[in-house]
Scaffold this motif. Sequence first.
Motif, PDB file in Angstrom:
ATOM      1  N   ASN B  72       0.816  -1.206   0.000  1.00 38.25           N
ATOM      2  CA  ASN B  72       0.000   0.000   0.000  1.00 38.25           C
ATOM      3  C   ASN B  72       0.855   1.263   0.000  1.00 38.25           C
ATOM      4  N   LEU B 109      -2.223   0.298   6.844  1.00 38.68           N
ATOM      5  CA  LEU B 109      -2.950   1.165   5.911  1.00 38.68           C
ATOM      6  C   LEU B 109      -3.857   0.323   5.007  1.00 38.68           C
ATOM      7  N   GLY B 112      -6.882  -0.814   6.875  1.00 42.32           N
ATOM      8  CA  GLY B 112      -7.853   0.280   6.973  1.00 42.32           C
ATOM      9  C   GLY B 112      -8.697   0.368   5.721  1.00 42.32           C
ATOM     10  N   GLU B 113      -8.030   0.308   4.573  1.00 43.74           N
ATOM     11  CA  GLU B 113      -8.739   0.419   3.292  1.00 43.74           C
ATOM     12  C   GLU B 113      -9.676  -0.776   3.075  1.00 43.74           C
ATOM     13  N   LEU B 116     -12.698  -0.496   5.539  1.00 40.68           N
ATOM     14  CA  LEU B 116     -13.640   0.573   5.168  1.00 40.68           C
ATOM     15  C   LEU B 116     -14.425   0.236   3.909  1.00 40.68           C
ATOM     16  N   THR B 117     -14.016  -0.821   3.194  1.00 36.63           N
ATOM     17  CA  THR B 117     -14.783  -1.279   2.036  1.00 36.63           C
ATOM     18  C   THR B 117     -15.323  -2.701   2.266  1.00 36.63           C
ATOM     19  N   ASN B 305      -6.284   0.094  -5.757  1.00 31.58           N
ATOM     20  CA  ASN B 305      -6.894   0.102  -4.436  1.00 31.58           C
ATOM     21  C   ASN B 305      -7.277  -1.329  -4.046  1.00 31.58           C
ATOM     22  N   ASN B 307     -10.448  -2.223  -3.032  1.00 33.79           N
ATOM     23  CA  ASN B 307     -11.901  -2.159  -2.923  1.00 33.79           C
ATOM     24  C   ASN B 307     -12.550  -3.317  -3.679  1.00 33.79           C
ATOM     25  N   LEU B 412      -6.455   6.432  12.097  1.00 29.60           N
ATOM     26  CA  LEU B 412      -6.146   6.477  10.671  1.00 29.60           C
ATOM     27  C   LEU B 412      -5.417   7.762  10.284  1.00 29.60           C
ATOM     28  N   GLU B 413      -5.824   8.868  10.858  1.00 27.23           N
ATOM     29  CA  GLU B 413      -5.210  10.157  10.506  1.00 27.23           C
ATOM     30  C   GLU B 413      -3.715  10.153  10.848  1.00 27.23           C
ATOM     31  N   ILE B 416      -1.811   7.966   8.404  1.00 30.33           N
ATOM     32  CA  ILE B 416      -1.599   8.589   7.094  1.00 30.33           C
ATOM     33  C   ILE B 416      -0.444   9.579   7.155  1.00 30.33           C
TER      34      ILE B 416
END
Lengths: 426, 426
Positions: B72, B109, B112-113, B116-117, B305, B307, B412-413, B416
């Motif tokens: 990622n 990371l 997280g992605e 979130l999907t 990504n 997703n 998450l912030e 990143i």
Amino acid sequence: MLLRNCRFIITQNQKREILENKDILIENGKVMEIGNVTEMGNNLSKKDEFIDCSDKIIIPGLINCHTHAAMNLLRGVSDDKNLQEWLNEDIWPRETKINGEFCYQGTLLAAGEMLLTGTTCFNDMYFHIGDVARAADKSGMRCFLGQVMFDFFDGEKTKKIIEDSESEIKKIIDLKNERINPTVTPHSVETCSDELLIQSRDLANKYNLLLHMHLSETEKEVTDCLKNRGKRPLILLDDLGLLKNKFIGAHGIHFNQEEINLLNQNKFFIIYNPCSNAKLASGICPAWELKSLCIGTDSVASNNNLNLFEEMKFGVLLQRVKYNDVSAMSTQRIFDSATIEGARALGIENDVGSIEIGKKADLGLIDKDNIFLNPNHNIISNLVYSFNGAVSDVIVEGEFAVRNKEIVNFDLEELIEKVEKFREIL
Amino acid sequence: MLLRNCRFIITQNQKREILENKDILIENGKVMEIGNVTEMGNNLSKKDEFIDCSDKIIIPGLINCHTHAAMNLLRGVSDDKNLQEWLNEDIWPRETKINGEFCYQGTLLAAGEMLLTGTTCFNDMYFHIGDVARAADKSGMRCFLGQVMFDFFDGEKTKKIIEDSESEIKKIIDLKNERINPTVTPHSVETCSDELLIQSRDLANKYNLLLHMHLSETEKEVTDCLKNRGKRPLILLDDLGLLKNKFIGAHGIHFNQEEINLLNQNKFFIIYNPCSNAKLASGICPAWELKSLCIGTDSVASNNNLNLFEEMKFGVLLQRVKYNDVSAMSTQRIFDSATIEGARALGIENDVGSIEIGKKADLGLIDKDNIFLNPNHNIISNLVYSFNGAVSDVIVEGEFAVRNKEIVNFDLEELIEKVEKFREIL
């Protein structure tokens, strides 16, 4: 309004500059200055609204060059048929039941979806365009609207169809809303007689309007045209004089080399619709070989959404499949097709499509901390290949149409409840 | 925990039932009851957390069967090269610089992605898998992890590589975390000697683990294998006895009819990676012809990504392009590939992949009023072709990993910000 300290501005200007940490001053719906706030002090009045954009990526509002927005109410009704069966068996029978209210609510839902994914302008072809215009106006979007025309080669219908279309055009002109523009939209050579095509040409000439039609979408369209009219669709349109108008052709899949040469000698655009074309197994547009290219989603009935970010990604991926070549279609070019080239296709490149002083402020704002956009090795690549389209804000002509991920001009929840009722009718 | 009055439950059970307005009772990480709250009164204690799901669609957590999660951090570093050049020029040189910390942060990371999907389980192949495991554990996800192995036909390296892999496997076993499972992952026939493949087979046998490798991804892989080893990759693996193990092959694009027959006589799965394969112009997997099919994203470096909703859509679209047939790949089957068939591919179909009493509660919750899911003529169609993947909540083994669109187990912030620093090193 001042967009202050924008982290990135994807200008899409001639040099394709990406500016960092600059302000955008917007007045009377236009971009007045791009720079640093101290330098533009003279232009600031107390009324100016200051928007902190230090965590935002600003892009030109995207332009969807081929839609049938009201068909949002037909999402998912038919997923596994080719264009002819899909139209004849599942779409056209349902479309006999639609009315102005259907078109208003359907277009409003489509506008919501487009706005929430960063699209500010769409080029539509459908029925009841007065109602489509009402919905577009309500949403705050910019658009081009045409009353779809077909006579199925019944000469007795042609005159009335053209008269109806002209009447709709006049109504749109009478709105005097410069965000809402009429077009002339004969459906395709599959459904329109030569006479209807000729009269469409004359109608477009009379009002100096864009001609927007489906073109060479399926192999059947080409073979039928050859069999019945002795020439391929593009050549027929050329011979009938339609290509001398402002013209834009949707899909554009089945071209031979002679036609590709003809396209590239002219200035009009082909609208690439990757998802719809793949889903209906119509084929893949030779987008990589075309000089003038913009992009569209088609309707959700064959896509099944209006998310141009997804369309850009699949647009590149399908070219690589078609040409078996990783250099087929660059990341920058597909982003151009949804911004400045889309504007050029519609003849509004002096107004929108890039973020430049003097142009209208049609903008998308995106959270730079969105997980799909990190890390940021290449911002255009992240937008095209990774981002899911969920912009945070949208501005059309200087006014917010989306603010903090919420539609500004209508109640989306209420609309979703309303449209669910149309499902029972269909 | 009680998920109360779920608007829709996409069970993915044998009958593929879609339940309406039912409750799901979760205890000790498992689905204990599916029905109406009054009927399950005896199982309720005061401790039970009640979650109103009257505006939610509940799906089985999605299963991503082929990832290199830590990559990622390489999103967007190289977008226009074929697999060989992409690896040799842009990926492998950067991978010489990575370390355990890179793999931890990169995997976090990725997790997280995925979360979130709506993805709850992934099957990964990479370096420093101890650090990958730490990140997976932190995120709360379920996973299968293998230390990637290649000897580039240097016989002196083989023994050490296998020893290292075994040592990593033992560490994962010692974690005694049933969400984190070791696998054996020789990279591909392009990079692994016969001896390494044979020892990989024996290692997998010794611990009864899944063998996960890249298989027939490019035409070059097939022609090189034919030239250097006198047989095609799948036949080589068969002859070396690897297919007698639990086996899963990623990509699986270049098969002839004999190989497709061999695949369909066996029980092991091919992992379809539509976006990555199209982007690298590797070709299209003959997914429609394969009996045992699951789906993966590959890494974001070639996708870009993780997703799976996007992957499902493009997975169908590419099959229609490949076969020029609208019946190629049904909507239900591609959804199966990301749920129950993914579970079957990894050998965990008795635990996850569908929402059934006794199975682990790995679930995705989706707002039914999401604009992409309305109107709701066909809920599976809307999920596959229209939804952008932004689920509202994710539950893994009865615990929230995403709550109201926020990651639960890490910041998450902050992450990143951290990963942006790796960009400078690369």
